[in-house]
Design an enzyme around this catalytic site. Sequence first.
Site, mmCIF file in Angstrom:
data_model
loop_
_atom_site.group_PDB
_atom_site.id
_atom_site.type_symbol
_atom_site.label_atom_id
_atom_site.label_comp_id
_atom_site.label_asym_id
_atom_site.label_seq_id
_atom_site.Cartn_x
_atom_site.Cartn_y
_atom_site.Cartn_z
ATOM 1 N N LEU A 1 -9.470 0.669 3.226
ATOM 2 C CA LEU A 1 -9.171 -0.365 4.225
ATOM 3 C C LEU A 1 -10.347 -1.315 4.382
ATOM 4 O O LEU A 1 -11.470 -0.986 3.990
ATOM 5 C CB LEU A 1 -8.862 0.329 5.551
ATOM 6 C CG LEU A 1 -7.696 1.333 5.439
ATOM 7 C CD1 LEU A 1 -7.787 2.410 6.497
ATOM 8 C CD2 LEU A 1 -6.377 0.580 5.517
ATOM 9 N N LYS B 1 -23.958 3.298 0.214
ATOM 10 C CA LYS B 1 -23.172 2.099 -0.114
ATOM 11 C C LYS B 1 -23.748 0.842 0.553
ATOM 12 O O LYS B 1 -23.829 -0.225 -0.051
ATOM 13 C CB LYS B 1 -21.719 2.332 0.330
ATOM 14 C CG LYS B 1 -20.813 1.136 0.249
ATOM 15 C CD LYS B 1 -20.585 0.671 -1.168
ATOM 16 C CE LYS B 1 -19.776 -0.616 -1.180
ATOM 17 N NZ LYS B 1 -19.721 -1.228 -2.502
HETATM 18 P P1 NAD Z 1 -8.398 -5.827 0.830
HETATM 19 O O1 NAD Z 1 -8.474 -6.612 2.069
HETATM 20 O O2 NAD Z 1 -7.991 -6.494 -0.454
HETATM 21 O O3 NAD Z 1 -7.401 -4.572 1.038
HETATM 22 C C1 NAD Z 1 -7.296 -3.837 2.223
HETATM 23 C C2 NAD Z 1 -5.845 -3.426 2.405
HETATM 24 O O4 NAD Z 1 -5.734 -2.653 3.598
HETATM 25 C C3 NAD Z 1 -4.899 -4.619 2.581
HETATM 26 O O5 NAD Z 1 -3.812 -4.523 1.669
HETATM 27 C C4 NAD Z 1 -4.438 -4.511 4.035
HETATM 28 O O6 NAD Z 1 -3.117 -4.988 4.235
HETATM 29 C C5 NAD Z 1 -4.549 -3.012 4.259
HETATM 30 N N1 NAD Z 1 -4.648 -2.651 5.676
HETATM 31 C C6 NAD Z 1 -5.434 -3.201 6.633
HETATM 32 N N2 NAD Z 1 -5.239 -2.599 7.819
HETATM 33 C C7 NAD Z 1 -4.312 -1.639 7.596
HETATM 34 C C8 NAD Z 1 -3.663 -0.675 8.439
HETATM 35 N N3 NAD Z 1 -3.967 -0.601 9.748
HETATM 36 N N4 NAD Z 1 -2.753 0.148 7.886
HETATM 37 C C9 NAD Z 1 -2.437 0.076 6.572
HETATM 38 N N5 NAD Z 1 -2.999 -0.828 5.732
HETATM 39 C C10 NAD Z 1 -3.919 -1.663 6.248
HETATM 40 O O7 NAD Z 1 -9.820 -5.124 0.660
HETATM 41 P P2 NAD Z 1 -10.461 -4.512 -0.683
HETATM 42 O O8 NAD Z 1 -11.170 -5.590 -1.415
HETATM 43 O O9 NAD Z 1 -9.444 -3.676 -1.370
HETATM 44 O O10 NAD Z 1 -11.608 -3.586 -0.035
HETATM 45 C C11 NAD Z 1 -11.313 -2.375 0.662
HETATM 46 C C12 NAD Z 1 -12.625 -1.716 1.057
HETATM 47 O O11 NAD Z 1 -13.400 -1.424 -0.109
HETATM 48 C C13 NAD Z 1 -13.523 -2.582 1.952
HETATM 49 O O12 NAD Z 1 -14.162 -1.777 2.898
HETATM 50 C C14 NAD Z 1 -14.519 -3.178 0.965
HETATM 51 O O13 NAD Z 1 -15.741 -3.493 1.601
HETATM 52 C C15 NAD Z 1 -14.672 -2.059 -0.027
HETATM 53 N N6 NAD Z 1 -15.038 -2.458 -1.407
HETATM 54 C C16 NAD Z 1 -14.439 -3.514 -2.006
HETATM 55 C C17 NAD Z 1 -14.813 -3.868 -3.303
HETATM 56 C C18 NAD Z 1 -14.184 -5.053 -4.004
HETATM 57 O O14 NAD Z 1 -14.708 -5.446 -5.074
HETATM 58 N N7 NAD Z 1 -13.115 -5.651 -3.500
HETATM 59 C C19 NAD Z 1 -15.771 -3.128 -3.986
HETATM 60 C C20 NAD Z 1 -16.332 -2.017 -3.355
HETATM 61 C C21 NAD Z 1 -15.951 -1.694 -2.057
#
Ligand code: NAD
Length: 328
Positions: A94, A200
Amino acid sequence: SEMIYRVKRCLACLAVENCSVSVSRSMASKTQVGFIGLGNMGNPMAKNLIKHGYPVIASDVFPESCKELQELGAQILDTPADVADKADRIITMLPSSPNVMDVYTGPNGILKKVKKGSLLIDSSTIDPAVSKEMAIAAEKMGAVFMDAPVSGGVGAATSGKLTFMVGGAEEEFTAAKELLSCMGANVVYCGQVGTGQAAKICNNMLLAIGMIGTAETMNLGISRLGLDPKLLAKILNMSSGRCWSSDTYNPVPGVMEGVPSVNNYQGGFATTLMTKDLGLAQNTATNTKTPVILGSVAHQIYRMMCARGYANKDFSSVFQFLREEEGQ
Ligand code: NAD
């Protein structure tokens, strides 16, 4: 021939052995795994679980995000509580701390229907204090919570080559690793709950600084010194300036294939999420009176970008941001 894994420490009475309450979690490698949060990272991660033969039960507040996974055979449910009702191993991915609190402890949260002995793994990047709170809340319900944030970006999530930094009870690490190794090349045990997040946050502060440095350097070389972008990147990548932002995730459009910079900075790791991570690093630095000078500047730059329309673009768009600042 289903193999049943017995949790060594009884979750109900907390005894290490000889407990009267026997708690078990199904560890047949191919029993259902819950996945909540199918965004840029969750989607390819859940796909890799399916590829490894795990039936996935998923949920996301944004139904559109579930389509691809549904086509691959995943069962989609309305709420995290519904997922917890069916699966005793759940992974969450999330955006930030409030979403994690909602998904675990909210009115339709996992803990409303969690099965005793369930393993709950949060791979979101959040405040370590929130991970600790979630672990306490989970333990009250007889479940185990671990933090397992990732590094590697969407490319590594797709190819199953993420690095997982895992915090939580050491005796649960083997169970967590069974699932995480389907999605990652490195699964590293860091210590008690919250320590995965700590690692992280440190990584991302360095990543943010490195990305800004790469973008500044590439911009100077290309637009002021007349160097060809690909040539400059090639030289950096065989020299001491080389870093992940220069050789794996170059911010300059056209230098590399398969990165957000060639896709108008769509997908990838949103600037708003990097800003969140730098905020977590800043909070810790402030509380502990630690000098993080470049970390603070990086935080300000990403905050400024959010205010100027870059919030949902990939964080490598700092290159585009610098270009817009040129000559001002
Ligand atoms: P994102 O915003 O693309 O995806 C998050 C998902 O969670 C969305 O589909 C959203 O609809 C869903 N969501 C939000 N609230 C919700 C709820 N209450 N119930 C159900 N679903 C819910 O984010 P992301 O890029 O996939 O990143 C996710 C996590 O991983 C973050 O904490 C980010 O910092 C970390 N991260 C991301 C990357 C990257 O390259 N994108 C790399 C490492 C870590």
